[in-house]
Motif scaffolding. Structure first.
Motif, PDB file in Angstrom:
ATOM      1  N   PRO A  69       0.817  -1.216   0.000  1.00  0.00           N
ATOM      2  CA  PRO A  69       0.000   0.000   0.000  1.00  0.00           C
ATOM      3  C   PRO A  69       0.847   1.261   0.000  1.00  0.00           C
ATOM      4  N   PRO A  70       0.312   2.358  -0.561  1.00  0.00           N
ATOM      5  CA  PRO A  70       1.061   3.623  -0.599  1.00  0.00           C
ATOM      6  C   PRO A  70       1.531   4.090   0.779  1.00  0.00           C
ATOM      7  N   SER A  71       0.758   3.823   1.829  1.00  0.00           N
ATOM      8  CA  SER A  71       1.169   4.246   3.170  1.00  0.00           C
ATOM      9  C   SER A  71       2.447   3.529   3.596  1.00  0.00           C
ATOM     10  N   ALA A  72       2.610   2.265   3.184  1.00  0.00           N
ATOM     11  CA  ALA A  72       3.837   1.531   3.509  1.00  0.00           C
ATOM     12  C   ALA A  72       5.012   2.113   2.743  1.00  0.00           C
ATOM     13  N   ILE A  73       4.798   2.469   1.488  1.00  0.00           N
ATOM     14  CA  ILE A  73       5.861   3.077   0.687  1.00  0.00           C
ATOM     15  C   ILE A  73       6.272   4.404   1.312  1.00  0.00           C
ATOM     16  N   SER A  74       5.285   5.176   1.767  1.00  0.00           N
ATOM     17  CA  SER A  74       5.570   6.444   2.424  1.00  0.00           C
ATOM     18  C   SER A  74       6.408   6.211   3.686  1.00  0.00           C
ATOM     19  N   GLY A  75       6.078   5.168   4.436  1.00  0.00           N
ATOM     20  CA  GLY A  75       6.850   4.827   5.633  1.00  0.00           C
ATOM     21  C   GLY A  75       8.269   4.440   5.294  1.00  0.00           C
ATOM     22  N   ILE A  76       8.439   3.675   4.210  1.00  0.00           N
ATOM     23  CA  ILE A  76       9.780   3.281   3.763  1.00  0.00           C
ATOM     24  C   ILE A  76      10.608   4.523   3.442  1.00  0.00           C
ATOM     25  N   LEU A  77      10.006   5.473   2.743  1.00  0.00           N
ATOM     26  CA  LEU A  77      10.732   6.687   2.371  1.00  0.00           C
ATOM     27  C   LEU A  77      11.088   7.526   3.600  1.00  0.00           C
ATOM     28  N   SER A  78      10.189   7.569   4.596  1.00  0.00           N
ATOM     29  CA  SER A  78      10.479   8.311   5.832  1.00  0.00           C
ATOM     30  C   SER A  78      11.650   7.688   6.573  1.00  0.00           C
ATOM     31  N   VAL A  79      11.656   6.361   6.651  1.00  0.00           N
ATOM     32  CA  VAL A  79      12.759   5.672   7.324  1.00  0.00           C
ATOM     33  C   VAL A  79      14.064   5.912   6.572  1.00  0.00           C
ATOM     34  N   GLN A  80      13.990   5.908   5.251  1.00  0.00           N
ATOM     35  CA  GLN A  80      15.198   6.162   4.459  1.00  0.00           C
ATOM     36  C   GLN A  80      15.743   7.551   4.761  1.00  0.00           C
ATOM     37  N   ASP A  81      14.873   8.552   4.858  1.00  0.00           N
ATOM     38  CA  ASP A  81      15.318   9.909   5.190  1.00  0.00           C
ATOM     39  C   ASP A  81      15.994   9.949   6.555  1.00  0.00           C
ATOM     40  N   LEU A  82      15.384   9.280   7.549  1.00  0.00           N
ATOM     41  CA  LEU A  82      15.968   9.263   8.892  1.00  0.00           C
ATOM     42  C   LEU A  82      17.322   8.568   8.901  1.00  0.00           C
ATOM     43  N   LEU A  83      17.434   7.445   8.192  1.00  0.00           N
ATOM     44  CA  LEU A  83      18.718   6.751   8.132  1.00  0.00           C
ATOM     45  C   LEU A  83      19.778   7.605   7.446  1.00  0.00           C
ATOM     46  N   TYR A 114      32.249   3.445  13.142  1.00  0.00           N
ATOM     47  CA  TYR A 114      32.327   2.806  11.824  1.00  0.00           C
ATOM     48  C   TYR A 114      31.343   1.639  11.739  1.00  0.00           C
ATOM     49  N   ALA A 115      31.198   0.902  12.849  1.00  0.00           N
ATOM     50  CA  ALA A 115      30.228  -0.203  12.871  1.00  0.00           C
ATOM     51  C   ALA A 115      28.800   0.335  12.702  1.00  0.00           C
ATOM     52  N   ILE A 116      28.520   1.468  13.343  1.00  0.00           N
ATOM     53  CA  ILE A 116      27.199   2.093  13.193  1.00  0.00           C
ATOM     54  C   ILE A 116      26.987   2.514  11.734  1.00  0.00           C
ATOM     55  N   GLU A 117      27.999   3.153  11.158  1.00  0.00           N
ATOM     56  CA  GLU A 117      27.888   3.571   9.748  1.00  0.00           C
ATOM     57  C   GLU A 117      27.659   2.381   8.822  1.00  0.00           C
ATOM     58  N   LYS A 118      28.368   1.277   9.096  1.00  0.00           N
ATOM     59  CA  LYS A 118      28.210   0.093   8.256  1.00  0.00           C
ATOM     60  C   LYS A 118      26.780  -0.438   8.342  1.00  0.00           C
ATOM     61  N   ARG A 119      26.236  -0.492   9.540  1.00  0.00           N
ATOM     62  CA  ARG A 119      24.871  -0.990   9.710  1.00  0.00           C
ATOM     63  C   ARG A 119      23.845  -0.041   9.099  1.00  0.00           C
ATOM     64  N   GLY A 121      24.429   1.707   6.467  1.00  0.00           N
ATOM     65  CA  GLY A 121      24.547   1.401   5.035  1.00  0.00           C
ATOM     66  C   GLY A 121      23.771   0.150   4.653  1.00  0.00           C
ATOM     67  N   LEU A 122      23.860  -0.888   5.493  1.00  0.00           N
ATOM     68  CA  LEU A 122      23.102  -2.110   5.229  1.00  0.00           C
ATOM     69  C   LEU A 122      21.594  -1.846   5.275  1.00  0.00           C
ATOM     70  N   ASP A 125      20.608  -0.124   2.119  1.00  0.00           N
ATOM     71  CA  ASP A 125      20.535  -1.092   1.029  1.00  0.00           C
ATOM     72  C   ASP A 125      19.224  -1.873   1.090  1.00  0.00           C
ATOM     73  N   GLY A 126      18.838  -2.258   2.302  1.00  0.00           N
ATOM     74  CA  GLY A 126      17.564  -2.970   2.478  1.00  0.00           C
ATOM     75  C   GLY A 126      16.380  -2.123   2.058  1.00  0.00           C
ATOM     76  N   LEU A 127      16.430  -0.848   2.391  1.00  0.00           N
ATOM     77  CA  LEU A 127      15.338   0.046   1.985  1.00  0.00           C
ATOM     78  C   LEU A 127      15.304   0.224   0.474  1.00  0.00           C
ATOM     79  N   GLU A 128      16.468   0.298  -0.146  1.00  0.00           N
ATOM     80  CA  GLU A 128      16.507   0.404  -1.614  1.00  0.00           C
ATOM     81  C   GLU A 128      15.864  -0.821  -2.245  1.00  0.00           C
TER      82      GLU A 128
END
Length: 136
Positions: A69-83, A114-119, A121-122, A125-128
């Motif tokens: 659903p579009p609301s889930a896609i919107s949530g994915i994009l919000s999480v991507q912005d926060l990350l 660096y471990a935080i940055e790596k995670r 990044g992962l 990638d999952g959001l992409e």
């Protein structure tokens, strides 16, 4: 697309054969419509009594992906912005740490950052991949 009617049985209640024939006709119509709907390769339909909406799906990498659903896609994009913002903050902290005199404690903090940055990044990638699967 013609919407043909199936003759009713003599007693007014369609037989299983009549129902199956009508479902086959509707499946052909739905198949034609799906060819015109680029987001879906298939659809599952449940009986009305289940009160489930039709679920559209697409085949990606040999697997099936269901409609998001579009609301889930919107949530994915919000999480991507926060990350993304969090990754920027982690880089700033790393730059600050790089400018201090390095001792064992600072090395441990740098390794943790660096471990935080790596995670992060992962997670990005999952959001992409989720966006690709959702065809956002």
């Amino acid at each position: 697309m013609p919407n043909t009617t199936v003759p009713a049985a003599a007693e007014g209640v369609p037989t299983e054969a009549i129902i199956e024939k009508r479902i086959s006709e509707l499946v052909n119509e739905i198949s034609e419509l799906l060819d015109q709907y680029p987001r879906a390769d298939f659809v599952t339909i449940a009986g009305r009594s289940t009160k489930q909406r039709p679920l559209f799906g697409a085949k990606v990498d040999g697997g099936a992906v269901w409609d998001i659903p579009p609301s889930a896609i919107s949530g994915i994009l919000s999480v991507q912005d926060l990350l993304s913002e969090t990754a920027d903050i982690a880089r700033l902290v790393n730059m600050a740490l790089d400018s201090i005199i390095i001792d064992e404690e600072v090395k441990a903090i740098i390794a943790g950052m660096y471990a935080i940055e790596k995670r992060i990044g992962l997670a990005m990638d999952g959001l992409e991949k989720a966006k690709y699967l959702a065809r956002a």
